[in-house]
Structure formats: C-alpha cells, structure tokens
Design an enzyme around this catalytic site. Structure first.
Site, PDB file in Angstrom:
ATOM      1  N   LYS A  34       0.814  -1.212   0.000  1.00  0.00           N
ATOM      2  CA  LYS A  34       0.000   0.000   0.000  1.00  0.00           C
ATOM      3  C   LYS A  34       0.852   1.268   0.000  1.00  0.00           C
ATOM      4  CE  LYS A  34      -4.118  -2.249   1.579  1.00  0.00           C
ATOM      5  NZ  LYS A  34      -3.583  -3.622   1.766  1.00  0.00           N
TER       6      LYS A  34
HETATM    7  C1  LIG Z   1      -4.181  -4.712   1.142  1.00  0.00           C
HETATM    8  C2  LIG Z   1      -3.404  -5.962   0.995  1.00  0.00           C
HETATM    9  C3  LIG Z   1      -3.766  -6.987   0.103  1.00  0.00           C
HETATM   10  C4  LIG Z   1      -5.023  -6.898  -0.738  1.00  0.00           C
HETATM   11  O1  LIG Z   1      -4.934  -5.926  -1.743  1.00  0.00           O
HETATM   12  P1  LIG Z   1      -6.261  -5.364  -2.458  1.00  0.00           P
HETATM   13  O2  LIG Z   1      -5.819  -4.209  -3.243  1.00  0.00           O
HETATM   14  O3  LIG Z   1      -7.189  -4.986  -1.340  1.00  0.00           O
HETATM   15  O4  LIG Z   1      -6.810  -6.476  -3.285  1.00  0.00           O
HETATM   16  C5  LIG Z   1      -2.950  -8.099  -0.015  1.00  0.00           C
HETATM   17  N1  LIG Z   1      -1.849  -8.233   0.743  1.00  0.00           N
HETATM   18  C6  LIG Z   1      -1.463  -7.280   1.625  1.00  0.00           C
HETATM   19  C7  LIG Z   1      -0.251  -7.499   2.447  1.00  0.00           C
HETATM   20  C8  LIG Z   1      -2.218  -6.114   1.785  1.00  0.00           C
HETATM   21  O5  LIG Z   1      -1.829  -5.181   2.679  1.00  0.00           O
END
Ligand SMILES: *Cc1c(COP(=O)(O)O)cnc(C)c1O
Length: 472
Positions: free
Chosen positions: A113
């Site tokens: 993120k």
């Molecule tokens: C947020 C997240 C996901 C999922 O990603 P999306 O964009 O919500 O599909 C997968 N792995 C980790 C470690 C995350 O922080």
C-alpha cells in the site's frame, strides 16, 4: 483526460478533482474516460527507465491537468531509494521453481500500500496547496492501511490525519508502527471496541453532513483512483524486469482483497501491456475466487468473513470490483446500476454468460489458498530458496504454482514482508528461524508512543476534530 462514474450520473471530473473524491456522488467509482494506448514505441522507450521516470510517463497520461514539471518533481520525491529501500523501488527476483517475485513491499510500512499511498500523500499536498484548501482525513484501520496512510501523510501541509484503531487488537509491531509517529498532524485514537466499531464511528461522523462540510472531512480508502493509477506503474516496471524483450508476455499473480491491486493490473493490460493472465489469489475469504470460477458474484457480510493468517485479504466485499464489471459490460453504466440494484435485492448477480470473455479477453483466472497451504508454502520456499515469504505472498505463490502452465512466466506480487507476521512465520518454520527486519525498524517497539484512548463514541471523535482539526 476526464473521469466518469461507473454509475453514469456524475459529471466529468479532472484528475485533481477525482484525487480528493471517495465514492462518486451517484454511488459509483470514478474511471478514466478511456485507457491511453501504449504501443511498441512506448514500450521500447520505457524499458530502461528508472522507476520515477516510468511513473511519470504513465501517470502523466492520466493526470494531464498537473503541469508536467510539477508532476515529475513530485514523482521524483516520491519514489526514492531512501523511502523504498532500493533504487529499483520494485525489483523482481526468481525463485528456484521459476516463479518470479516482484517486491512491492519495501516501503516504510513493509506492505504494497505504500507504493500508492506515498504518491497520494504528495499529490494531496500539491493539489490542496493549489486550491488553498485544507482537509482532515478521518479513517479506521485494523492495522495496515492506516499505517500506510499515516506514513504517507505525516508532516504534509494542509492535512491532519485522525486514525481510529481498535485498542488492544493489533499486533505489537502494528501498534508501534502507528503510535510511534510523533508528527503533529498525525492523531492516533485507540477506540475501546473492534475494527467494525471504528468503521461505524467514521460512518457516523461522515453522515453528519454539516460537520463533514465544516471540518472538510475526507478519507483515503482503497477506491481512490489515485491509488489505482500509482499501482499501474509497477506492472509495467515488473514486466520490463521479468522479460528480456518486449515480444514476451507475462502473467501476474496477485494476493487480493479489495481488488485494488489487481484492478491496476487490469488497467495495465487494457493499456496494451503484454499481460497474458491475471491470477487473482484469495485466502479462505473466497468471494472473488468464486466469481472467477463460476461467474457468480455473491459478496458476504462481516459475520461471514473469516479471520485468517493473511489478514489483509480478509475481505468479502471487494470495493474496486465494480471497476472491472464496468469494463466487462462495455462501459454500460445502466447495466452496472442494474447489477448493483439486483445485488441489493438478492445478494448477488450472475455473469456466467460472460465467463469466456472474462478469461479470454480479460485474462482473469483465480485460485485460493488456505492456512495450511500458506504454512506449507512458506516452509517449502524457505527450504528451497532460504528466504521467508509473508503469508499473503505465500497465498499468491501457492495459487501461481497451481495455475501456472508450461512456458508461462508468472510474476507474483510480494505484498508484504515476513517481518510483519512473525507469529505465522514461526508456525511455519519454527521459533528458531530469525525473521529479517529492515535495520531502520530494529528498535520500533521500544520507541515512545503517541496515542489517545477514547470510548466507542462518535461524539468524542467529533470533539477532538473540532479542537485540533482544520475547519473549512
Ligand atoms: C491490502 C493488501 C492486500 C489486498 O490488496 P487489495 O488491493 O485490497 O486487493 C494483499 N496483501 C497485503 C499485504 C495487503 O496489505
């Protein structure tokens, strides 16, 4: 470039406008009016660009209302080796069994993120300064999203962050990560309640339209278009690093929850990046796997959502999924409205008639990975490669191994680092295997923490915002 809503009843907006928007006023999600098309010439010119220069080439196509030099400076400030641990920003490596891993988890909070949030923080500050506006970001987090937002927005002019977290329900690492920030514009509020209680407080504050307007309350959630567009960049970067020349195609395998990450892969493919298949990996919360196997979309509520050892994928209502459905319907907003009206009535909808198109034209396939699969994959990769995968990435590798066909190059996105999930790692490989942690975070848990404890009470949150926040 202008942006339209998947529900068709919101006027055209510029990039700067959609950047500060959550849900469109008509309940839809904002989408670019068309996908810029990338041809052989661009691919040739872009192959050897540094990450921030590649980011400029791609994002400038979508953000053409920001002057080129300003955007370039902003991206150069965002994608730095000091922030992402390596000058490559999102490097690709190959496991013994041939599966490639793209690290998009080397940012300040050790999860993917950061890739988008760091851009969003700088872009918010830039756009707000241009408009002479200030905002108060109000959010709720169970751990990961909130910390990525805080690290992206710390110290930014014109932005305060009020982040609610459930007291005593995060790991020591997650608590330390958020609460150790000492920036004056970051206000951590530990709520005596659950994550759902925190979310309810955010909704209650937002539903007070007068308050929301007076204090310019905004959010940074996963439906923000600025996050998607920033994520498109690493699909291109990963493609260039995983191939020897532009004639090849690759498949990406993406550990998924809200469908934000893989939605960016879909956008990259629609732009013309030679992506073969997009593999959606889920955990026990398999609503998306069910859809891509059967064509039936049946989101679930919180009560039917399992708590798992890959917690950031514990989502049963994928908030970005509507973006793909919009494209699948041929961008027919009326059809999208119909599907979501049906969903509200019957709890789901059926697109099985389009399965061939979903798999063929769009390249989507899916698989799922359970707790034991995660542990087995972490243990197997540790044995073969001597490295520890985080549980979410392990879900991706498990699904990539199941789905991979002979001769297919698969890049699995590493969405977090093992350091964040020590307990599950210990379960997989034993307590005695040290879990590596970036040197800069060695003393994280012993740093002084900065958090206010409050009751499960929206009025208390409003009072704190009124005392310390900006007003419009
Ligand atoms: C947020 C997240 C996901 C999922 O990603 P999306 O964009 O919500 O599909 C997968 N792995 C980790 C470690 C995350 O922080």
């Amino acid at each position: 470039m202008h942006y339209i809503s998947t529900r068709g009843n919101t006027g055209r907006k510029t990039f700067s406008e959609v950047l500060l928007m959550g849900l469109a006023p008509d309940g839809g999600l904002m989408m670019p009016e068309h996908y810029p098309q990338i041809g052989a010439r661009e691919l040739a010119n872009w192959r050897n660009l540094s990450y921030h220069n590649l980011a400029f080439e791609i994002i400038s196509l979508f953000a053409d209302d920001i002057p080129a030099q300003d955007l370039h400076d902003l991206l150069k400030r965002t994608y730095r080796a000091e922030t992402f641990g390596t000058p490559d920003i999102a490097p690709v490596r190959t496991l013994q069994d041939g599966i490639k891993i793209q690290a998009v988890s080397n940012g300040p909070t050790l999860a993917f993120k950061d890739m988008a949030m760091q851009f969003l923080g700088n872009a918010f500050e830039y756009v707000l300064a241009k408009k002479s506006q200030k905002i108060n970001i109000l959010g709720a987090t169970s751990g990961d999203t909130g910390s990525a937002a805080e690290y992206a927005l710390r110290g930014k002019r014109g932005i305060n962050v009020f982040m609610l977290s459930p007291a005593g329900r995060m790991s020591a690492f997650q608590r330390a990560q958020m609460y150790s920030l000492q920036d004056g514009n970051i206000i951590n509020l530990a709520v005596d309640g659950t994550f759902d209680d925190c979310q309810d407080i955010v909704k209650a504050v937002q539903n007070d339209a007068g308050f929301k307007q007076k204090y310019a309350i905004s959010t940074v959630n996963s439906i923000n278009w600025g996050r998607i567009v920033a994520q498109v960049v690493y699909y291109f970067y990963g493609y260039f690093r995983a191939t020897a020349h532009n004639g090849e195609s690759v498949s990406f395998c993406v550990p998924s929850g809200n469908f934000g990450n893989v939605c960016a892969g879909h956008v990259a493919k629609q732009m013309g990046l030679p992506i073969n298949r997009l593999m959606v990996a889920t955990n026990e919360n398999d609503v998306l796997d069910q859809f891509f196997r059967t064509g039936e979309y049946r989101p679930r509520g919180t009560a039917q959502t399992f708590v798992t050892s890959s917690p950031s994928m514990d989502i049963s209502k994928a908030s970005n999924f509507e973006r793909f459905v919009f494209d699948l319907t041929g961008r027919d907003a009326e059809a999208v409205r119909g599907l979501w009206a049906g969903l509200a009535q019957t709890g789901g909808f059926d697109l099985s008639a389009q399965l061939a198109q979903i798999r063929g034209q769009y390249g989507f396939v899916s698989g799922k990975s359970l707790h034991q699969d995660r542990l087995d994959t972490i243990r197997a990769v540790y044995a073969s490669d001597g490295e520890l995968l985080d549980p979410h990435t392990a879900d991706g590798v498990k699904v990539a191994r199941d789905l991979r066909e002979a001769g297919e190059t698969v890049v699995c996105l590493e969405t977090a680092l093992a350091a964040k999930f020590g307990e599950t790692i210990a379960q997989a490989v034993g307590e005695n295997v040290p879990v590596p942690r970036p040197a800069a975070l060695a003393d994280l848990e012993s740093r002084p923490q900065n958090v206010r404890h409050i009751g499960n009470d929206a009025e208390a949150v409003k009072q704190i915002i009124a005392e310390t926040g900006f007003s419009a």
